[in-house]
Design an enzyme around this catalytic site. Structure first.
Site, PDB file in Angstrom:
ATOM      1  CD  GLU A   3       4.108  -0.645   3.534  1.00 49.26           C
ATOM      2  OE1 GLU A   3       5.331  -0.602   3.624  1.00 49.26           O
ATOM      3  OE2 GLU A   3       3.513  -1.019   2.510  1.00 49.26           O
TER       4      GLU A   3
ATOM      5  CB  SER B 166       9.481   7.505   2.720  1.00 51.06           C
ATOM      6  OG  SER B 166       8.825   7.668   1.467  1.00 51.06           O
TER       7      SER B 166
ATOM      8  N   GLY C  86       7.136   5.508  -1.204  1.00 45.64           N
ATOM      9  CA  GLY C  86       7.918   5.889  -2.381  1.00 45.64           C
ATOM     10  C   GLY C  86       7.847   7.376  -2.698  1.00 45.64           C
TER      11      GLY C  86
ATOM     12  CD  GLU D 245       3.814  -0.244  -4.602  1.00 46.41           C
ATOM     13  OE1 GLU D 245       4.381  -1.322  -4.838  1.00 46.41           O
ATOM     14  OE2 GLU D 245       4.401   0.736  -4.086  1.00 46.41           O
TER      15      GLU D 245
ATOM     16  CG  HIS E  53       2.415  -3.303  -0.994  1.00 46.55           C
ATOM     17  ND1 HIS E  53       2.280  -2.254  -1.868  1.00 46.55           N
ATOM     18  CD2 HIS E  53       3.485  -3.030  -0.221  1.00 46.55           C
ATOM     19  CE1 HIS E  53       3.238  -1.384  -1.627  1.00 46.55           C
ATOM     20  NE2 HIS E  53       3.996  -1.828  -0.634  1.00 46.55           N
TER      21      HIS E  53
ATOM     22  CG  ASN F  29       7.751  -4.804  -1.109  1.00 43.10           C
ATOM     23  OD1 ASN F  29       7.942  -5.598  -2.029  1.00 43.10           O
ATOM     24  ND2 ASN F  29       6.712  -3.975  -1.074  1.00 43.10           N
TER      25      ASN F  29
ATOM     26  CE  LYS G 251       7.549  -0.984  -2.903  1.00 42.40           C
ATOM     27  NZ  LYS G 251       6.949   0.322  -2.833  1.00 42.40           N
TER      28      LYS G 251
END
Ligand code: PGA
Length: 256
Positions: A166, A213, A172, A96, A94, A9, A11
């Site tokens: 996730e 991560s 991250g 985010e 996702h 991904n 991003k």
């Protein structure tokens, strides 16, 4: 056996030119590792060029999100109809997007159904926040997200769906869930929810990734777990060497 699937991904990283250069370097280095399904998810801007550059390589392309309508007055959006022929996969839900772009369980469900209708394969991301995790709500949150995302999706479509667990606190941050913990949520909550919805036979065929991560150093640990079928990878998918090592570790851990 479920074919492992590693999806990068990207991003909001990489220019169009950088994306094309990247896959030009990646493709020959992954050409022998066909036992693992390999997917890159660049920005919309790079989708067409990356898809073109990867033709014949066996590496698949995914989009990072999608709208649920085919066309209409939705400024800034990209539809599943438009993604046909450019992307095989699409990441939906996702964290985010849930945190910053008003993605909800309801929009995730609409996007999943619309994507399937246009022949795209959703990678549905689910996961709990740190606060929910600390409050002992992980199973309830993750199970609920899976049920909501799949509301009205019939069993025949489950062959075209990938789920990514996730935990938000691991994305991250460098803080990753241990292989054992990730496996227990993936097997004990996500696959168990799928079994409840579709029966155990179908639940055993659905691929479920871990994300958050993931790096070359911890990939083997995740992929050695029986219920983990791959990874959705952000940071480490942005470097050719790391991407190659992730795929190698997956193949080694699964003995394929
Ligand atoms: P990360 O991102 O690998 O950089 O933690 C994972 C993701 O957001 O899919």
């Amino acid at each position: 056996m479920r074919t492992p699937i590693i999806a990068g991904n990207w991003k909001m990283f990489k220019l169009l030119s950088e994306s094309v250069t990247f896959v030009g370097e990646l493709a020959p280095r992954l050409s022998a590792l066909t036992s693992v399904e390999r997917v890159v998810c660049p920005t919309y801007l790079a989708l067409a060029s990356v898809a073109e550059a990867l033709k014949g390589s066996g590496i698949k392309v995914g989009a990072q999100s999608v709208h649920w309508e085919a066309q209409g007055a939705f400024t800034s959006q990209i539809s599943p109809w438009m993604l046909q022929g450019l992307a095989e996969y699409v990441i939906i839900g996702h964290s985010e997007c849930r945190a910053y772009l008003n993605e909800t369980d309801e929009t995730v469900n609409k996007k999943v159904k619309a994507s399937l209708a246009y022949g795209l394969k959703p990678i549905i991301a689910v996961g709990e926040s740190l606060q929910q995790n600390e409050a002992g709500q992980t199973q309830q949150i993750v199970g609920g997200q899976v049920r909501a995302a799949l509301n009205g999706v019939d069993a025949a479509n489950m062959a075209n769906i990938v789920i990514a667990y996730e935990p938000i606190w691991a994305i991250g941050t460098g803080k990753n869930a241990s292989g054992e913990v990730a496996n227990s949520i993936i097997g004990g909550t996500i696959r168990a929810t799928l079994a409840d919805l579709y029966g155990n036979d179908i639940a055993q065929t659905v691929r479920i990734q871990y994300g958050g991560s993931v790096k070359p150093e911890n990939m083997f640990e995740y992929m050695s777990q029986p219920d983990i079928d791959g990874a959705l990878v952000g940071g480490a998918s942005l470097k050719v060497n790391d991407f190659v090592q992730l795929v190698e570790a997956a193949a080694k851990a699964k003995g394929i």
